[in-house]
Design a protein around this motif. Structure first.
Motif, PDB file in Angstrom:
ATOM      1  N   LEU A  94       8.160   1.854   7.778  1.00 22.69           N
ATOM      2  CA  LEU A  94       9.266   1.698   6.841  1.00 22.69           C
ATOM      3  C   LEU A  94       9.278   0.319   6.200  1.00 22.69           C
ATOM      4  O   LEU A  94       9.496   0.180   4.987  1.00 22.69           O
ATOM      5  CB  LEU A  94      10.598   1.948   7.564  1.00 22.69           C
ATOM      6  N   ASP A  95       9.050  -0.727   6.996  1.00 15.18           N
ATOM      7  CA  ASP A  95       9.152  -2.099   6.503  1.00 15.18           C
ATOM      8  C   ASP A  95       7.959  -2.516   5.638  1.00 15.18           C
ATOM      9  O   ASP A  95       8.128  -3.225   4.645  1.00 15.18           O
ATOM     10  CB  ASP A  95       9.283  -3.081   7.675  1.00 15.18           C
ATOM     11  N   GLU A  96       6.753  -2.085   6.007  1.00 14.28           N
ATOM     12  CA  GLU A  96       5.557  -2.573   5.325  1.00 14.28           C
ATOM     13  C   GLU A  96       5.034  -1.626   4.242  1.00 14.28           C
ATOM     14  O   GLU A  96       4.439  -2.080   3.268  1.00 14.28           O
ATOM     15  CB  GLU A  96       4.446  -2.835   6.345  1.00 14.28           C
ATOM     16  N   TYR A  97       5.230  -0.346   4.414  1.00  9.43           N
ATOM     17  CA  TYR A  97       4.593   0.605   3.505  1.00  9.43           C
ATOM     18  C   TYR A  97       5.571   1.371   2.617  1.00  9.43           C
ATOM     19  O   TYR A  97       5.261   1.668   1.464  1.00  9.43           O
ATOM     20  CB  TYR A  97       3.752   1.606   4.318  1.00  9.43           C
ATOM     21  N   LEU A  98       6.722   1.693   3.132  1.00 10.08           N
ATOM     22  CA  LEU A  98       7.666   2.501   2.367  1.00 10.08           C
ATOM     23  C   LEU A  98       8.820   1.706   1.782  1.00 10.08           C
ATOM     24  O   LEU A  98       9.678   2.269   1.100  1.00 10.08           O
ATOM     25  CB  LEU A  98       8.217   3.630   3.245  1.00 10.08           C
ATOM     26  N   ALA A  99       8.840   0.401   2.018  1.00  7.02           N
ATOM     27  CA  ALA A  99       9.925  -0.443   1.510  1.00  7.02           C
ATOM     28  C   ALA A  99      10.090  -0.346  -0.005  1.00  7.02           C
ATOM     29  O   ALA A  99      11.228  -0.321  -0.500  1.00  7.02           O
ATOM     30  CB  ALA A  99       9.706  -1.891   1.935  1.00  7.02           C
ATOM     31  N   PRO A 100       9.005  -0.302  -0.807  1.00 10.85           N
ATOM     32  CA  PRO A 100       9.190  -0.187  -2.265  1.00 10.85           C
ATOM     33  C   PRO A 100       9.962   1.072  -2.665  1.00 10.85           C
ATOM     34  O   PRO A 100      10.733   1.050  -3.627  1.00 10.85           O
ATOM     35  CB  PRO A 100       7.752  -0.149  -2.801  1.00 10.85           C
ATOM     36  N   LEU A 101       9.765   2.157  -1.927  1.00 12.70           N
ATOM     37  CA  LEU A 101      10.497   3.379  -2.228  1.00 12.70           C
ATOM     38  C   LEU A 101      11.969   3.239  -1.872  1.00 12.70           C
ATOM     39  O   LEU A 101      12.850   3.725  -2.581  1.00 12.70           O
ATOM     40  CB  LEU A 101       9.901   4.557  -1.449  1.00 12.70           C
ATOM     41  N   GLU A 102      12.228   2.556  -0.775  1.00 14.68           N
ATOM     42  CA  GLU A 102      13.607   2.411  -0.307  1.00 14.68           C
ATOM     43  C   GLU A 102      14.421   1.486  -1.205  1.00 14.68           C
ATOM     44  O   GLU A 102      15.615   1.712  -1.418  1.00 14.68           O
ATOM     45  CB  GLU A 102      13.604   1.876   1.129  1.00 14.68           C
ATOM     46  N   ARG A 103      13.769   0.477  -1.766  1.00 14.05           N
ATOM     47  CA  ARG A 103      14.510  -0.459  -2.617  1.00 14.05           C
ATOM     48  C   ARG A 103      14.455  -0.076  -4.098  1.00 14.05           C
ATOM     49  O   ARG A 103      15.031  -0.777  -4.944  1.00 14.05           O
ATOM     50  CB  ARG A 103      13.998  -1.876  -2.420  1.00 14.05           C
ATOM     51  N   GLY A 104      13.779   1.000  -4.440  1.00 15.89           N
ATOM     52  CA  GLY A 104      13.760   1.465  -5.822  1.00 15.89           C
ATOM     53  C   GLY A 104      12.860   0.666  -6.737  1.00 15.89           C
ATOM     54  O   GLY A 104      13.205   0.440  -7.908  1.00 15.89           O
ATOM     55  N   ALA A 105      11.703   0.243  -6.246  1.00 23.90           N
ATOM     56  CA  ALA A 105      10.770  -0.538  -7.058  1.00 23.90           C
ATOM     57  C   ALA A 105      10.181   0.324  -8.173  1.00 23.90           C
ATOM     58  O   ALA A 105      10.213   1.567  -8.123  1.00 23.90           O
ATOM     59  CB  ALA A 105       9.651  -1.086  -6.178  1.00 23.90           C
ATOM     60  N   ALA A 106       9.618  -0.345  -9.184  1.00 27.63           N
ATOM     61  CA  ALA A 106       9.017   0.373 -10.311  1.00 27.63           C
ATOM     62  C   ALA A 106       7.595   0.816 -10.007  1.00 27.63           C
ATOM     63  O   ALA A 106       7.116   1.810 -10.558  1.00 27.63           O
ATOM     64  CB  ALA A 106       9.030  -0.502 -11.567  1.00 27.63           C
ATOM     65  N   ASP A 107       6.915   0.063  -9.130  1.00 34.27           N
ATOM     66  CA  ASP A 107       5.542   0.433  -8.785  1.00 34.27           C
ATOM     67  C   ASP A 107       5.158  -0.166  -7.435  1.00 34.27           C
ATOM     68  O   ASP A 107       5.911  -0.927  -6.837  1.00 34.27           O
ATOM     69  CB  ASP A 107       4.554  -0.021  -9.871  1.00 34.27           C
ATOM     70  N   ILE A 108       3.974   0.211  -6.956  1.00 33.90           N
ATOM     71  CA  ILE A 108       3.437  -0.271  -5.687  1.00 33.90           C
ATOM     72  C   ILE A 108       2.069  -0.875  -5.962  1.00 33.90           C
ATOM     73  O   ILE A 108       1.204  -0.220  -6.550  1.00 33.90           O
ATOM     74  CB  ILE A 108       3.314   0.882  -4.671  1.00 33.90           C
ATOM     75  N   LYS A 109       1.849  -2.122  -5.540  1.00 31.42           N
ATOM     76  CA  LYS A 109       0.582  -2.792  -5.797  1.00 31.42           C
ATOM     77  C   LYS A 109      -0.104  -3.258  -4.514  1.00 31.42           C
ATOM     78  O   LYS A 109      -1.207  -3.800  -4.577  1.00 31.42           O
ATOM     79  CB  LYS A 109       0.802  -3.986  -6.733  1.00 31.42           C
ATOM     80  N   ASN A 110       0.544  -3.059  -3.378  1.00 33.93           N
ATOM     81  CA  ASN A 110      -0.030  -3.458  -2.093  1.00 33.93           C
ATOM     82  C   ASN A 110      -0.307  -2.221  -1.232  1.00 33.93           C
ATOM     83  O   ASN A 110       0.166  -1.129  -1.517  1.00 33.93           O
ATOM     84  CB  ASN A 110       0.934  -4.395  -1.359  1.00 33.93           C
ATOM     85  N   ASN A 111      -1.087  -2.436  -0.169  1.00 31.51           N
ATOM     86  CA  ASN A 111      -1.386  -1.360   0.779  1.00 31.51           C
ATOM     87  C   ASN A 111      -1.952  -0.124   0.079  1.00 31.51           C
ATOM     88  O   ASN A 111      -1.527   1.013   0.325  1.00 31.51           O
ATOM     89  CB  ASN A 111      -0.118  -0.982   1.555  1.00 31.51           C
ATOM     90  N   CYS A 112      -2.931  -0.359  -0.790  1.00 31.09           N
ATOM     91  CA  CYS A 112      -3.504   0.730  -1.589  1.00 31.09           C
ATOM     92  C   CYS A 112      -4.101   1.826  -0.715  1.00 31.09           C
ATOM     93  O   CYS A 112      -3.967   3.016  -1.014  1.00 31.09           O
ATOM     94  CB  CYS A 112      -4.577   0.175  -2.529  1.00 31.09           C
ATOM     95  N   GLY A 113      -4.779   1.433   0.373  1.00 28.39           N
ATOM     96  CA  GLY A 113      -5.410   2.412   1.241  1.00 28.39           C
ATOM     97  C   GLY A 113      -4.417   3.383   1.849  1.00 28.39           C
ATOM     98  O   GLY A 113      -4.756   4.535   2.125  1.00 28.39           O
TER      99      GLY A 113
END
Length: 229
Positions: A166-185
């Motif tokens: 939740l903290d490292e991989y899904l946090a962008p979804l939880e905070r409503g980010a526009a995109d994801i640029k980390n943890n591509c794998g």
């Protein structure tokens, strides 16, 4: 951390139009332009199973992943391609065991020039990302399969590992980010990546609520009701 298994798919630089060419079943000509769509995903129920107990998991969060290509392509993936490629998450939903498994397919539009030359914008469904509380997230791409192949085993994980997810991989979804640029794998993408989140307000709220409920339940299980650190 490896969070889910990889499944065979077309190569990164050619798969967009090759997969599209193999799965388009309806093309409507309007003047000199054309629209197309992938083969419909069966709506038969999908079984998500606890790999430790063999029991059916009652509820999961499903997040489809799509790809888009704008420009000129040979469709079959041979020869040069000129244009812009992107990946994005869209149309998330909560799936409950036994329900019809319905995924929306995007349409492709453009101008066919020669038998295998296409200018326009193609979109295709690449797979889905599955998250269930207390389990390791995993991708599911066997969307067109039928029968006993229409199931996926999820691996139970500890509360501590769940909070890391939740903290490292899904946090962008939880905070409503526009995109994801980390943890591509984690998202089955090569680095560097820019995975867009194409959610409307209702979809953002659905995903945020599901993840926040998962976090709350984990925090309640930790000592003194305090979050893991």
């Amino acid at each position: 951390m490896s969070t889910h298994s990889k499944e065979t798919k077309c190569f990164q630089h050619t798969r967009r139009w090759r997969c599209l060419a193999l799965t388009i079943i309806s093309v409507t000509l309007i003047g000199s332009s054309a629209t197309g769509q992938q083969r419909k995903v069966p709506s038969d129920p999908v079984r998500f199973i606890d790999s430790a107990t063999g029991k059916l998991i009652p509820e999961v969060l499903v997040i489809p992943r799509y790809s888009s290509f704008s420009g000129t392509s040979t469709m079959l993936g041979e020869g040069p391609q000129h244009g812009k490629h992107s990946d994005y998450l869209a149309k998330p939903f909560v799936y409950r065991a036994g329900e019809s498994f319905k995924i929306k397919l995007p349409k492709s539009r453009g101008l066919p020039l020669l038998p295998f030359i296409f200018i326009g914008k193609g979109r295709s469904l690449e797979g889905t990302f599955i998250f269930a509380q207390g389990y390791r997230p995993q991708s599911f791409t066997a969307l067109w399969s039928l029968g006993d192949k229409r199931e996926l085993c999820l691996t139970p994980i500890s509360n501590a590992e769940s909070l890391i997810v939740l903290d490292e991989y899904l946090a962008p979804l939880e905070r409503g980010a526009a995109d994801i640029k980390n943890n591509c794998g984690f998202w089955d993408l090569p680095a560097p990546c820019a995975l867009a989140l194409d959610f409307n307000d209702t979809e953002y709220q659905l995903v945020r609520s599901y993840l926040q409920q998962a976090r709350q339940r984990l925090n309640e299980r930790s000592p003194n009701n305090k979050p893991w650190t």
